[in-house]
Design a protein around this motif. Structure first.
Motif, short mmCIF file in Angstrom:
data_model
loop_
_atom_site.label_atom_id
_atom_site.label_comp_id
_atom_site.label_asym_id
_atom_site.label_seq_id
_atom_site.Cartn_x
_atom_site.Cartn_y
_atom_site.Cartn_z
N UNK A 62 0.86 -1.18 0.00
CA UNK A 62 0.00 0.00 0.00
C UNK A 62 0.90 1.23 0.00
N UNK A 63 0.32 2.38 -0.29
CA UNK A 63 1.08 3.62 -0.22
C UNK A 63 0.19 4.74 0.30
N UNK A 64 0.84 5.73 0.90
CA UNK A 64 0.12 6.87 1.42
C UNK A 64 0.92 8.14 1.14
N UNK A 99 4.77 7.18 1.13
CA UNK A 99 5.34 6.16 2.00
C UNK A 99 4.71 4.84 1.58
N UNK A 100 5.53 3.86 1.32
CA UNK A 100 5.06 2.55 0.87
C UNK A 100 5.11 1.58 2.04
N UNK A 138 -8.48 -5.06 -1.79
CA UNK A 138 -7.83 -3.79 -2.02
C UNK A 138 -7.96 -2.82 -0.85
N UNK A 139 -8.55 -3.28 0.23
CA UNK A 139 -8.76 -2.40 1.37
C UNK A 139 -7.79 -2.74 2.49
N UNK A 147 -4.49 6.06 2.61
CA UNK A 147 -3.67 4.93 2.19
C UNK A 147 -4.38 4.19 1.07
N UNK A 148 -3.65 3.82 0.03
CA UNK A 148 -4.26 3.15 -1.11
C UNK A 148 -3.51 1.88 -1.47
N UNK A 149 -4.27 0.95 -2.01
CA UNK A 149 -3.75 -0.34 -2.45
C UNK A 149 -2.85 -0.15 -3.66
#
Length: 122
Positions: free
Chosen positions: A37-39, A93-94, A104-105, A45-47
């Protein structure tokens, strides 16, 4: 408990490549799916991508398809994220995560690493 440790982040120019690594302390049934994930600042935060230790097909967010590749090395309990053709919008940030289901959540994942910063300059 499963501990996850990421590495490989850094600063790269647009169009460049980075490879992130995530080492898991162990593989368990409830952590059979590994994900990234990354933000980005100010965003949720996303998949990004996921794969199972058993070797099932990988899954990607539309935004990274064709550019990022997730893979695993079961002997090393390590998952990789190869990132090519990086764009400034990939800056974030990964986080490495593990869980039971390939969704995906973020709530589908039980264990999380501390994160590694990826910065792509234009």
């Amino acid at each position: 408990q499963v501990q996850l440790v990421e590495s490989g982040g850094g600063l790269v120019q647009a169009g460049g490549s980075l490879r992130l690594s995530c080492v898991a302390s162990k593989r368990t049934f409830v952590s059979r799916v590994m994900g990234w994930f990354r933000q980005a600042p100010g965003k949720e935060r996303e998949f990004v991508a996921s794969i199972s230790w058993s070797g099932g097909s990988a899954d990607y967010a539309d935004s990274v398809k064709g550019r990022f590749t997730i893979s695993s090395d079961n002997a090393k309990n390590t998952v990789y994220l190869q990132m090519n053709s990086l764009k400034p919008e990939d800056t974030a940030v990964y986080y490495c995560a593990s869980g039971l289901l390939a969704r995906h959540t973020s709530d589908a994942f039980n264990y999380w690493g501390q994160g590694t910063q990826v910065t792509v300059s234009s």
